[in-house]
Design an enzyme around this catalytic site. Structure first.
Site, PDB file in Angstrom:
ATOM      1  CD  GLU A 157      40.046  41.968  45.017  1.00 18.78           C
ATOM      2  OE1 GLU A 157      40.220  42.511  43.935  1.00 18.78           O
ATOM      3  OE2 GLU A 157      40.991  41.670  45.790  1.00 18.78           O
TER       4      GLU A 157
ATOM      5  CG  HIS B 216      44.258  42.837  48.221  1.00 22.16           C
ATOM      6  ND1 HIS B 216      44.774  41.573  48.100  1.00 22.16           N
ATOM      7  CD2 HIS B 216      43.705  43.139  47.015  1.00 22.16           C
ATOM      8  CE1 HIS B 216      44.542  41.122  46.878  1.00 22.16           C
ATOM      9  NE2 HIS B 216      43.897  42.057  46.191  1.00 22.16           N
TER      10      HIS B 216
HETATM   11  P1  13P Z   1      43.716  39.571  39.509  1.00 19.27           P
HETATM   12  O1  13P Z   1      42.937  40.492  38.607  1.00 19.27           O
HETATM   13  O2  13P Z   1      45.137  39.409  39.073  1.00 19.27           O
HETATM   14  O3  13P Z   1      42.990  38.267  39.678  1.00 19.27           O
HETATM   15  O4  13P Z   1      43.796  40.251  40.934  1.00 19.27           O
HETATM   16  C1  13P Z   1      42.635  40.683  41.540  1.00 19.27           C
HETATM   17  C2  13P Z   1      42.982  41.516  42.700  1.00 19.27           C
HETATM   18  O5  13P Z   1      43.503  41.021  43.703  1.00 19.27           O
HETATM   19  C3  13P Z   1      42.717  42.956  42.616  1.00 19.27           C
HETATM   20  O6  13P Z   1      42.856  43.570  43.854  1.00 19.27           O
END
Ligand code: 13P
Length: 227
Positions: free
Chosen positions: A152, A103
């Site tokens: 992401e 992540h």
């Molecule tokens: P948010 O949905 O709070 O933007 O976070 C996304 C995330 O990092 C999921 O792993």
């Protein structure tokens, strides 16, 4: 038809009592009980709490007749031994099916490198755990199979400013071109009940990774119901 995957990443949130409260509200939001499930059979829902809450949620979710799975938010890159504070894939496999790996918050705050991420993926695969590998650029995509990728974009995480479904689709398509058409790609970043469907209905997006909105059981229930 391919199952869509809805993954909750709770990050560093919730105590044991807040988890129990969430679970009760979540059941009520989806009208699910021990005997019946109203969830679409084309969905798989994965909740990733902190390590310490995994057994708590495990005993609660297992009472439901529904397609819920558990995941961890990280795993040790080492198999076992003198690594104080670490949790191995071998320990996790008794409790979870998935592990979020790489992540951007781990890369940013804990200095995780692509090399670390690859070692973690290796550990997961060795112990039959499915890694959900988070990437924010194509350079971070390694051509390993048997993993799920989560696109992401940094600008979308925790900002309330999601990427467009079209950009997410293009990125997913590029990952598939590089890794193989069968690999699953999720989208993550400011997903909520209003926009989840627009991402999941893209042809190359197999689900969503939800942060903030998954902490609220009712909002997370709504996301699931819109799909
Ligand atoms: P948010 O949905 O709070 O933007 O976070 C996304 C995330 O990092 C999921 O792993």
């Amino acid at each position: 038809m391919e199952k869509k995957l809805i993954v909750a990443n709770w990050k560093e949130n919730k105590t044991a009592s807040q988890t129990t409260e969430w679970f009760e509200k979540f059941g009520a939001a989806l009208s699910i009980s021990r005997s019946r499930s109203k969830l679409s059979i084309n969905l798989e829902v994965v909740v990733c709490p902190s390590f310490i809450l995994i057994p708590v949620l495990n005993s609660q979710l297992s009472t439901l007749n529904s397609p819920f799975r558990l995941g961890a938010q990280d795993v040790s890159k080492f198999e076992e031994g003198q690594y104080t504070g670490e949790v191995s894939a071998k320990m996790l496999r008794d409790f979870v099916s998935y592990v979020i790996v790489g992540h951007s918050e781990r890369r940013e705050h804990f200095g995780e490198t692509d090399e670390d991420v690859n070692l973690k993926i290796e550990q997961c695969l060795k112990y039959d755990l499915t890694p959900i590998v988070c990437v924010s650029s194509l350079e971070q995509v390694s051509t390993v199979s048997d993993v799920i990728f989560a696109y992401e974009p940094l600008s979308a995480i925790g900002t309330g400013k999601p990427d467009t479904p079209e950009n997410a689709q293009d990125f997913a398509q590029e990952i598939k071109t590089e890794v193989g058409q069968n690999v699953k790609v999720l989208y993550g970043g400011s997903v909520n009940a209003k926009n989840a469907k627009s991402f999941v209905s893209q042809p190359d997006i197999s689900g969503v990774l939800v942060g903030e909105a998954s902490l609220d059981a009712e909002e997370f229930g709504k996301i699931i119901k819109t799909l």
